[in-house]
Write a protein that holds these residues in place. Structure first.
Motif: not given
Length: 759
Positions: A19, A22, A287, A665, A677-679, A713-716, A718
């Motif tokens: 993960s 932060h 973001q 990261r 992005n995971p989605e 899979h990363y929180p970038t 969409r």
């Protein structure tokens, strides 16, 4: 004892992923710094060297251009700065025996990481036509080869003189002087690939292509917006300034497609409290979708205009031009279009507006996330519009802050490293030296590659850097370089550019920032300019890596003597022997450098004048700060495609790879990863841990492919993806550049992801 260099390239086919973190810095940064420094330098040399970094009597860090406060810490360096110093001050050596054991064909198959880890180059090396091995060559013979090739050209414009941002003011001034006395303005530099968009936008709008703030301004700001920048990795000492601003009551908005640990929380290793708990930095994280920044600032400007009493009408009336046209364009900003362009929620933009309106003093900082898009110049102009509206240029705690990425990249431009020089600069240069400089413009980086490709340039000379790995469209660039008759690199260490050569090639080893520089007149120092226009001295303290090294000023001076001969009245030999004589000439040519030698002798140096900052004087075509009104642009993404940005890992500085981890990261032991992005990944059928080929799409229809990337899979944001350069430079078309600045558009590459056979 220092560790030996790696014998073989590490395996990178199965990176470990955890993960994201932060918080930045703290104990892990200290541990990592000491480990990497010890591997390169050993314990004693580590202490001796790091304690001189960024000190008033020491040397300027060869890493980023972030400035220092007047009062220095004992340890005035960051983790990545220490890595840069360790790589330069390493005890590892690349001798002629190394080249005898490693043919060029073998070196060409090595990674940039492996090449850089081998150590300092100790002697000049020559690759003859048709040979597969570099061989040692005398300095005299090397300069004969260069002079012979240059003098045989049909035109001086068939030569290219590239400059990296680590080059000192003294060397840069001599380099551009030689090029112009030789007869060309072909002076591409690394600014062409990073902050050229900033310089273009700022010169047009406020009259000076540099930032307008000091460290003290950051400390006294009410609001700091950090847009398109990751200071935790790329400018870590900036976090200290942001922390100090926070403690004084400032708010921070970060605008970025990726959440970055350094902007979430900073664990300052200089204080016990910082080490244990740290300071939360960002108050609002926007973001944003890649390339949506112009739309965001345009809408904010519309909302400011619609808020009674929000505009600084006195400042606008007395100091600006073009307000009415700008206001009409801003009024046309549309909420729905802005939300599409930015990917943001309306509530977040409204919250940002409230923070702006509650702040009297506002600074906007930015880096490559704003400068490497097709519409980067109008984006930065819109940032200037935003600041002008409320009078936030030319007063304490407010202004523009483009954060430079290399330690003297701004100074090199000040010294005249520019393919489109101002006539006034050339007039002063000609008057001082009795030469006639060419007035026609030269080639920037992209046009230099095109000239090599098309046979219009035949000699490439690089003062530092790693041109092949820093530039776009890797296959095109490498093929272009191989068409040159001669390629020359002034370097401290091996890199990819040494193995992608012209018909003949030279490697000229030079002193680094950490090395003592002794010439006939005695010990020398050089000078640099930081991101905030402070000029100061840099003095190396280590014995040179070998007896056969020459300093950068000495290399330029000897090349000039060999090439120009007795026909040159320029005192090249004097310049080599005593750098003070170079500074005397700079003081008579470059504005702001009067009494250069006396002023730079003061500890800490001096600050260059800046009309907009110092007196609200704007040296533009109108004599005022200019509002602008460009149409809003943003990348439009076809279905099933992602918008890719190229970026650095935490174990990286520009093209120099220190290690294979990206600690913040959560990436370990690998660089061929793509963050999605995971989605988006689920919609595209990309499982975490699967492998994909990245294929860019451009209007020329050419397939540009980077194979075998592990999906993370990363929180970038969409629709956006991210991967490291130089591995992904192959995807950036040479002709995909920013309007006006011609900077490669490396932050908005349309890609499709195809299943890879890699497992």
């Amino acid at each position: 004892m220092a560790a030996k260099p790696p014998a073989g390239d590490p395996v990178q086919d199965a990176p470990e992923v955890a993960s994201p973190q932060h918080a930045a810095a703290g104990l892990p940064a200290i541990a990592h710094t000491l480990r990497m420094a010890h591997e390169q330098m050993g314990a004693v040399r580590t202490a001796r060297t790091l304690l001189k970094v960024n000190q008033k009597d020491g040397f300027d860090c060869p890493g980023c251009a972030w400035p220092e406060e007047d009062k220095r810490h004992t340890a005035e360096f960051c983790e990545n700065g220490a890595k840069a110093v360790a790589e330069e001050a390493t005890l590892r050596r690349v001798t002629p025996a190394f080249f005898a054991a490693h043919p060029l064909s073998a070196l060409a198959g090595r990674s940039g990481y492996w090449l850089g880890q081998q150590g300092r180059i100790t002697e000049p090396m020559y690759l003859a036509e048709g040979s597969d091995r570099y061989e040692p060559v005398t300095w005299e013979r090397a300069f004969e080869l260069i002079a012979g090739e240059l003098k045989s050209l049909d035109s001086p414009d068939e030569a290219l003189f590239y400059t990296s941002g680590r080059t000192s003011n003294e060397a840069a001034f001599l380099f551009q002087l030689f090029a112009r006395e030789f007869g060309t303005n072909n002076l591409p530099d690394c600014s062409n690939m990073c902050h050229e968009s900033s310089g273009s936008a700022l010169t047009e709008t406020i009259g000076v292509g540099k930032g307008s703030v000091s460290l003290e301004d950051l400390h006294r700001a009410d609001l700091i917006i950090v847009a398109g920048q990751n200071p935790g990795t790329n400018h870590p000492r900036m976090l200290t300034a942001l922390e100090k601003a926070k403690h004084a009551g400032a708010k921070i908005i970060s605008v970025n497609p990726l959440p970055e640990a350094g902007l979430e929380r900073f664990k300052n290793p200089q204080t016990p409290q910082g080490m244990l708990k740290g300071t939360a930095l960002t108050d609002l994280f926007l973001q944003i979708r890649l390339g949506g920044d112009q739309a965001l600032f345009r809408l904010l400007n519309k909302l400011i205009l619609r808020t009674e009493g929000a505009v600084d009408e006195l400042f606008v009336r007395e100091h600006t031009h073009g307000y009415e046209e700008f206001a009409a364009a801003a009024e046309a900003a549309d909420w729905d279009e802005t939300l599409t362009a930015t990917g943001l929620e309306r509530a977040d933009i409204e919250r940002a507006l409230r923070m702006v309106l509650d702040s009297e003093r506002v600074i906007v900082c930015w880096a490559m996330g704003l400068t490497q898009h097709k519409h980067s110049v109008p984006t930065i102009r819109e940032v200037v519009n935003f600041l002008l509206l409320r009078g936030n240029i030319g007063r304490t705690g407010a202004g523009v802050c483009p954060v430079r990425g290399h330690s003297n990249v701004q100074g090199d431009r000040t010294m005249g490293i520019f393919e489109r020089p101002a006539p006034a600069f050339l007039d002063a240069l000609d008057k001082e030296f009795g030469i006639t400089s060419p007035r026609h413009h030269g080639y920037d980086v992209v046009r230099a590659i095109q000239a090599l490709r098309d046979g219009d340039a035949k000699v490439f000379f690089a003062m530092g850097g790693n041109f092949v790995s820093a530039t776009p469209d890797t296959h095109v660039t490498e093929a272009a370089m191989r068409k040159a008759r001669l390629t020359v690199h002034v370097s401290t260490k091996l890199n990819r550019s040494h193995v992608v050569t012209g018909t003949r090639a030279l490697i000229l080893p030079t002193l680094g920032r950490t090395d003592k520089d002794v010439q006939k007149s005695g010990k020398q120092f050089v000078t640099v300019e930081d991101s905030m226009s402070m000029v100061h001295a840099s003095r190396g303290n280590l014995p040179p890596a070998g007896p056969h090294l020459l300093s950068e000023p000495a290399i330029v001076a000897r090349m000039a003597r060999a090439t120009l001969g007795a026909g040159s009245a320029t005192p090249w030999e004097e310049f080599e022997q005593d750098y003070a004589s170079i500074r005397d000439r700079i003081s008579r040519v470059v504005p702001g450098f009067k009494d250069f030698n006396a002023r730079v002798a003061r500890p800490g140096g001096f600050t260059l004048p800046h009309g907009p900052r110092d007196e609200r004087r704007f040296p533009t075509a109108t004599g005022r700060a200019n509002f602008t009104a460009a149409p809003v642009e943003y990348p439009e993404l076809p279905a099933g495609r992602l918008l890719l940005q190229t970026l650095r890992s935490h174990d990286q500085y520009n093209t120099t790879i220190y290690g294979l981890d990206d600690r913040y990261r959560g990436i370990k032991d690998g660089r061929r990863v793509v963050m999605v992005n995971p989605e988006d990944a689920r919609e595209l059928g990309l499982a975490d841990g699967s492998y994909t080929d990245l294929v860019s799409e451009w209007k020329d229809g050419v397939e540009r492919r980077a194979p075998g990337f592990r999906v993370v899979h990363y929180p970038t944001a969409r629709g956006c993806a991210a991967a490291y350069y130089p591995e992904t430079n192959v995807l950036v078309p040479l002709d995909a550049t920013a309007d006006t600045s011609n900077t490669p558009a490396s932050k908005s590459v349309i890609v499709r992801l195809e299943q890879s056979p890699t497992t």
